[in-house]
Design an enzyme around this catalytic site. Sequence first.
Site, mmCIF file in Angstrom:
data_model
loop_
_atom_site.group_PDB
_atom_site.id
_atom_site.type_symbol
_atom_site.label_atom_id
_atom_site.label_comp_id
_atom_site.label_asym_id
_atom_site.label_seq_id
_atom_site.Cartn_x
_atom_site.Cartn_y
_atom_site.Cartn_z
ATOM 1 N N LYS A 128 0.557 -1.217 -0.545
ATOM 2 C CA LYS A 128 -0.045 0.085 -0.114
ATOM 3 C C LYS A 128 1.403 1.469 -0.454
ATOM 4 O O LYS A 128 1.615 1.583 1.084
ATOM 5 C CB LYS A 128 -0.938 -0.158 1.606
ATOM 6 C CG LYS A 128 -2.092 1.521 1.328
ATOM 7 C CD LYS A 128 -3.209 0.788 2.884
ATOM 8 C CE LYS A 128 -3.479 1.804 3.135
ATOM 9 N NZ LYS A 128 -4.739 1.875 3.624
ATOM 10 N N SER A 208 -10.379 2.563 3.036
ATOM 11 C CA SER A 208 -8.048 2.772 2.175
ATOM 12 C C SER A 208 -7.277 1.786 1.669
ATOM 13 O O SER A 208 -6.519 2.296 0.786
ATOM 14 C CB SER A 208 -7.511 3.812 3.444
ATOM 15 O OG SER A 208 -6.686 2.607 4.340
ATOM 16 N N SER A 232 -9.923 -0.506 7.303
ATOM 17 C CA SER A 232 -9.357 -0.010 6.004
ATOM 18 C C SER A 232 -8.392 -2.081 5.578
ATOM 19 O O SER A 232 -7.906 -1.494 4.431
ATOM 20 C CB SER A 232 -8.089 0.991 6.254
ATOM 21 O OG SER A 232 -9.397 2.183 6.478
#
Length: 533
Positions: A128, A208, A232
């Site tokens: 990420k 997210s 998330s």
Amino acid sequence: MVFPMTKRRVTPLVTALVAGCLFAGAPGAHADTAAGADGTPSAAGAPRLGVDLDTVTIPELQTRMARGSLTSTALTGAYLWRIRTVDPTIKAVLRTDPTALRQAAASDARHRRGQSRGPLDGIPVLLKDNVNTRDLPTTAGSTALAGSPPDADAVLVTRLRAAGAVILGKTNLSEWANFRGAKPTSGWSAVGGQTRNPFVLDRNPCGSSAGSGAALAASLSQVAIGTETDGSIVCPSGANGVVGVKPSLGVVSQSGVVPISAEQDTAGPMARNVTDAALTLAVLAEGRAPHAGDPLDLAAASARPGGLRGKRVGLWRLPTLGPDVDALMTRTAARLRAAGAEVIEVKLPYQERIAELEFPALLSEFHRDIDAYLATRQGPRDLAELIEFNRTHPAEQTCFAGQELFEQALVAPPTTDPRYRQTRAELKDLSRRSIDETLAAERLDAIASPTNPPAWTTDCARGDNDVIPSSTPAAVSGYPSMSVPAGFVGELPVGLLLMTGNLRDGELLSLGASIEHHLHAWRAPRYLPTVGS
């Protein structure tokens, strides 16, 4: 047409979690697939590996690499090819690492010498883009950080590199981990645009860590790293039909990860199966201070048939997620009971009060923690400068213009304020009691609930439709949780969220592997343009 659900043999977790050894596993027999012009997977032109990238596990890959019938270079090349051909449809990957094939070649040399570093050696991993990498930009999705890369890797990246993992690239995310606007759209960032859900392209990937979840559903990497403050990791895992693990707070170092709150933030592994997630967590958790009787060192049984016999699972239904999700939970409970588990319906106490307290605490913590992080990077030096940057850069306003959370955090009580301290203390107490008391009252091994509703239509003007309370108890308490695929509502995946007591991560992984084995609810996405609402 609905693809048949794929039944996956799940291997014992004990050896991997204790010693990092490899499992024996039967290699997959299929060729990997790629995307046609419409984004639908097609075998045309795909590299031939002799394995099905949708279903192959890390142990199966390592068995082949040990035999010499597969190389990390070929595996990495196949994933890079899929990113080039499939990702334009879903926009999950921001950038690939230009050194990925060199990393893979180094792994191949270690395998030839019989010096493999363990289960992740040669395995492609996506990160990420709020996880620092010294040689790739780390943006949190914001053009404010799109300049020079950080000076050093995050600690978790250092551990992945030491284990021989191939850093394949960075995934898109909800900008600033969805902690900017009051009405954000998950999966959108100014750097990467909008990530789409691979199952139905006009639906949202949730949370997210949206890019990590979508990339795994589309088989663009073997595993990925997500981060969570509240939901998330688990929500994008549920919405994209994959596995996501939010570890106990402190199991994975947060050093070098763009923060929201040190009191709740954690990185964790996401994968298409529990085995791969467990192996990745074992690497991420290396070097943590041991505790007496630490379950990460003592993970119990595996997903062999009968592994659920005698297990007691509390079902927290959450009917607010809709009748279709509730019906799926009823079917899931019936399957767990048929496998020998006892399923007891429960309601977690204190949730309304926890919901009242969490957001004010996060505002204070974000101001403190983002200021500390920005001081280490080129660009805005603190939250006030970041707010001004967003006001003057149109790219930051192309989906939604608001930065209400930033503005509220700027004027929130500092974390030295007694009001804040009282809020966080009450939050910690109530959230832990909500889980501990429920586990104790019914002598439960874990609490289960729906991870997510069916993915909503992505809409910048409306924002998200993701008030999903199931992630909050474990997120606020710092206890472990994980999502495993539970099934589908129409074409859209829904996950089963599991949570248990503090530092019982190994036990939770073992239970999750058994549940995955009995539900076998995974299936590949079909990249449908839309479905009826």
